[in-house]
Design a protein around this motif. Structure first.
Motif, short mmCIF file in Angstrom:
data_model
loop_
_atom_site.label_atom_id
_atom_site.label_comp_id
_atom_site.label_asym_id
_atom_site.label_seq_id
_atom_site.Cartn_x
_atom_site.Cartn_y
_atom_site.Cartn_z
N GLU A 261 0.57 -1.34 -0.11
CA GLU A 261 -0.02 0.04 -0.20
C GLU A 261 0.58 1.31 -0.06
OE1 GLU A 261 -2.38 -1.44 -0.71
OE2 GLU A 261 -2.43 -3.13 0.85
N ARG A 262 2.15 1.30 -0.38
CA ARG A 262 2.94 2.37 -0.59
C ARG A 262 3.55 2.22 -1.90
NH1 ARG A 262 8.01 4.02 3.24
NH2 ARG A 262 6.43 4.01 4.90
N TYR A 263 3.09 3.43 -2.77
CA TYR A 263 3.91 3.16 -4.12
C TYR A 263 4.29 4.36 -4.50
CZ TYR A 263 -0.53 0.49 -3.66
OH TYR A 263 -1.76 -0.32 -3.04
N ARG B 155 -5.95 22.31 7.85
CA ARG B 155 -5.98 23.79 7.37
C ARG B 155 -4.52 24.23 7.02
NH1 ARG B 155 -9.01 27.91 7.46
NH2 ARG B 155 -10.84 26.83 7.95
N TYR B 156 -4.54 25.26 6.05
CA TYR B 156 -3.20 25.85 5.70
C TYR B 156 -3.26 27.32 5.23
CZ TYR B 156 -5.04 24.42 1.09
OH TYR B 156 -6.01 24.07 0.15
N ASP B 157 -3.43 28.20 6.25
CA ASP B 157 -4.03 29.66 6.07
C ASP B 157 -2.95 30.31 5.28
OD1 ASP B 157 -6.37 28.98 7.04
OD2 ASP B 157 -6.14 29.85 9.01
N THR C 39 -8.37 25.20 3.72
CA THR C 39 -8.43 23.60 4.15
C THR C 39 -8.70 22.88 3.16
OG1 THR C 39 -9.38 22.44 5.94
CG2 THR C 39 -10.62 24.06 5.14
N GLY C 40 -8.42 21.45 3.33
CA GLY C 40 -8.75 20.63 2.41
C GLY C 40 -8.43 19.27 2.77
N PHE C 41 -8.37 18.11 1.87
CA PHE C 41 -7.81 16.75 2.16
C PHE C 41 -7.80 15.94 0.89
CE2 PHE C 41 -12.43 16.29 2.09
CZ PHE C 41 -12.53 15.15 1.16
P1 HAM Z 1 -0.88 13.16 2.43
O1 HAM Z 1 -1.25 12.78 3.82
O2 HAM Z 1 0.87 13.20 1.90
O3 HAM Z 1 -1.50 14.42 2.09
O4 HAM Z 1 -1.57 12.27 1.21
C1 HAM Z 1 -3.02 12.03 1.18
C2 HAM Z 1 -3.21 10.61 1.20
O5 HAM Z 1 -2.45 10.02 0.02
C3 HAM Z 1 -2.68 9.78 2.11
O6 HAM Z 1 -3.72 9.79 3.06
C4 HAM Z 1 -2.61 8.40 1.70
O7 HAM Z 1 -3.72 7.68 1.67
C5 HAM Z 1 -2.23 8.57 0.42
N1 HAM Z 1 -0.89 8.19 0.19
C6 HAM Z 1 0.45 9.08 0.47
N2 HAM Z 1 1.48 8.36 0.15
C7 HAM Z 1 1.07 7.43 -0.56
C8 HAM Z 1 1.90 6.27 -1.27
N3 HAM Z 1 3.35 6.31 -1.00
N4 HAM Z 1 1.34 5.28 -1.83
C9 HAM Z 1 -0.30 5.30 -1.76
N5 HAM Z 1 -0.59 6.15 -1.33
C10 HAM Z 1 -0.43 7.08 -0.69
C11 HAM Z 1 -1.42 15.38 1.10
O8 HAM Z 1 -0.99 14.89 0.02
C12 HAM Z 1 -1.99 16.79 1.12
N6 HAM Z 1 -2.11 17.29 -0.21
C13 HAM Z 1 -3.64 16.45 1.56
C14 HAM Z 1 -4.34 17.90 1.78
C15 HAM Z 1 -5.13 18.61 0.84
N7 HAM Z 1 -4.06 18.63 2.69
C16 HAM Z 1 -4.55 19.96 2.56
N8 HAM Z 1 -5.45 19.41 1.35
#
Ligand code: HAM
Length: 519
Positions: free
Chosen positions: A118-120, A378-380, A395-397
């Motif tokens: 599950e890590r790609y 959140r990222y203000d 904010t987001g996810f």
């Molecule tokens: P992140 O937690 O780094 O957040 O990545 C979001 C999701 O991507 C993780 O919860 C996980 O499910 C998936 N993920 C991360 N690394 C891997 C991997 N190597 N292989 C498979 N799945 C992976 C962000 O990227 C932020 N941009 C989230 C965000 C949006 N924050 C605010 N807005």
């Protein structure tokens, strides 16, 4: 055996048709859910200027980027989407769009990670960014949007963990331990929670910080170390340049007999480094002490808030984040969320450095070590950090799509092979009838049916065999008679029987079969 095949790049997977269709169905369902909250789609490039991600993403991401120079430009494959979305917002939308602005996206991202379950190195993120709203209504809505998305997919055994960057991350930042040490500590909350956690963290610290525990393999002689130790205390309170000059002067004036192969310059630098490290040891202990206390504060949100109110002042930490969290969980309670799935974790941290307030993750047991299927917060400050004119709270996810699918599969909701519907296979009995076959196929497609035309030069029986292998429910045959009467022969594969019908009648039969099969 020698082979001239070219393999896929390690950590990057091919997604084959049935799985691909199932992934796409999941992604579409999430997009539909986001649209129900007012989000609009946005697409941004895969390749960005590396600088975009150097500004505020943080070491954890930056060291894993596919970063390269092409035609004198330093470029990277996007390691996540948020910074790209914000760049696009500043480039095109900041001046003209009323706020709040809700954007959603889905696409591939790249991180040079050690591949494991599950890590790609290439994976897909599907997520939202809500720009221009600072209050708890926005934070709670974003958290709920993620949960609703999962609920609509049928997932139930997930856990929402909410924290705040203003607790642990701010505390460690204040200790000024340096980014490496700080990141290591931030990533240690879970380890601290395990059996003998404190010892395990100390051992991990020792890997990058050998002085943290007594170590046997010092490169200097014990005698030399003893001399150095005494000197350390003398220079502890000077700045680096003054301390180094003073050490060199002292070594020169005292004519200290330093056995060994190091130059006075090297000795002064080592001494200085040792001063830094020794100064940090009590701070690391303080951090670990706080983290140990903090690590117990995880669970029912309102209970944890009470415990936090008691703990934070003891370490001189502002309790404002707790008030913020309280307002958010109060709004979150207004949504139809199963409260037993929600917990507050004041020790939660995130790998990305642009977060400024509430952070959250969604975990699922089926994912094992990589249990996180969603992360956000959140990222203000990011809009202004990336050159925007207005400070724009945001904010987001993002979901990791592959991980969402693994979680769905574990709960029996990921149906590979059920998303592609091929309604009929059209066969011309001879090449003279190709024109009629094309016309029939096109008319049936106009009814919204998925029609494949026989295009290979092969016998009718071979075409029937192919139709059987591909599980077409119907085969449509057109020959000279059918053309003459403007009809088709519709053969039901299940009934092993055919009948002559007009194209419109055939279409109705296929459509009612499809509706029945899907109900
Ligand atoms: P992140 O937690 O780094 O957040 O990545 C979001 C999701 O991507 C993780 O919860 C996980 O499910 C998936 N993920 C991360 N690394 C891997 C991997 N190597 N292989 C498979 N799945 C992976 C962000 O990227 C932020 N941009 C989230 C965000 C949006 N924050 C605010 N807005």
């Amino acid at each position: 055996m020698e082979t001239n095949r070219i393999q896929a790049v390690r950590g990057m997977s091919d997604v084959l048709p049935d799985t691909c269709a199932a992934y796409r169905a999941v992604e579409n369902q999430l997009h539909t859910c986001f649209e129900q909250f007012g989000y609009r789609p946005i697409n941004v490039p895969l390749v960005e200027h590396t600088d975009l991600y150097l500004r505020k993403s943080g070491e954890e991401i930056v060291t894993r980027m596919y970063d390269f120079v092409y035609q004198n430009r330093r470029l990277c494959l996007r390691p996540e989407m948020t910074a790209s979305i914000i760049r696009a917002y500043i480039d095109h939308l900041e001046e003209q769009t009323p706020l709040p602005m809700r954007l959603y996206y889905g696409g591939a991202v790249f991180r040079y990670e050690r591949p494991q379950r599950e890590r790609y190195r290439q994976f897909s993120q599907v997520g939202v960014e809500l720009l221009g709203s600072a209050g708890p209504m926005a934070d709670a809505e974003v958290i709920w949007t993620a949960c609703r998305g999962l609920n609509q997919l049928g997932l139930s055994n997930y856990r929402v963990v909410i924290g705040h960057i203003g607790v642990l991350a701010k505390f460690l930042e204040g200790l000024q331990l340096g980014s490496r040490l700080q990141n290591l500590l931030l990533a240690s909350t879970d380890l601290l929670r395990s059996e003998n956690g404190r010892l395990k963290v100390a051992q991990k610290l020792q890997e990058i910080y050998p002085d943290y525990l007594p170590t046997q393999d010092s490169p200097s002689s014990p005698e030399q170390e003893g001399q150095l130790d005494k000197l350390v205390t003398l220079f502890q309170h000077l700045n680096d340049a003054d301390a180094k000059a003073a050490i060199l002067e002292l070594l020169g004036s005292l004519n200290v007999n330093l056995k060994g192969s190091r130059s006075p310059e090297e000795i002064a630098s080592r001494l200085l480094e040792k001063i830094h490290r020794q100064n940090r040891i009590p701070l690391i202990d303080k951090a670990l002490e706080f983290m140990t206390e903090l690590s117990v504060l995880e669970g029912e949100p309102f209970k944890v808030l009470e415990q936090g109110k008691e703990l934070l002042p003891r370490y001189g930490i502002d309790t404002a984040p707790l008030e913020e969290l309280r307002s958010i969980v109060e709004v979150l309670k207004l949504y139809d969320l199963d409260w037993s799935q929600v917990s507050l974790d004041l020790g939660l941290s995130r790998g990305l450095q642009y977060y400024t307030g509430t952070i959250f993750e969604i975990h699922h047991g089926a994912l094992g070590g990589e249990r996180q299927l969603c992360g956000g917060g959140r990222y203000d400050e990011l809009v202004t950090t990336l050159g925007g004119n207005q400070r724009t709270p945001a904010t987001g996810f993002s979901f990791g799509l592959e991980r969402v699918c693994v979680a769905l599969e574990s709960e029996g909701h990921f149906k590979v092979g059920s998303h592609l519907h091929f309604d009929a296979f059209v066969i011309a009995l001879d090449s003279e009838r190709h024109g009629y076959a094309i016309s029939v196929a096109e008319q049936l497609r106009n009814y919204g049916l998925n029609i494949e035309l026989a295009i290979r030069e092969r016998s009718v029986s071979k075409n029937f065999q192919y139709a059987e292998k591909q599980h077409f429910p119907f085969v449509i045959v057109v020959g000279a008679d059918e053309l003459a009467q403007s009809v088709v022969t519709l053969r039901s594969q299940a009934k092993q029987a055919g009948q002559r019908l007009t194209v419109a009648e055939a279409a109705q039969q296929i459509l009612s079969f499809r509706t029945e099969a899907m109900s």
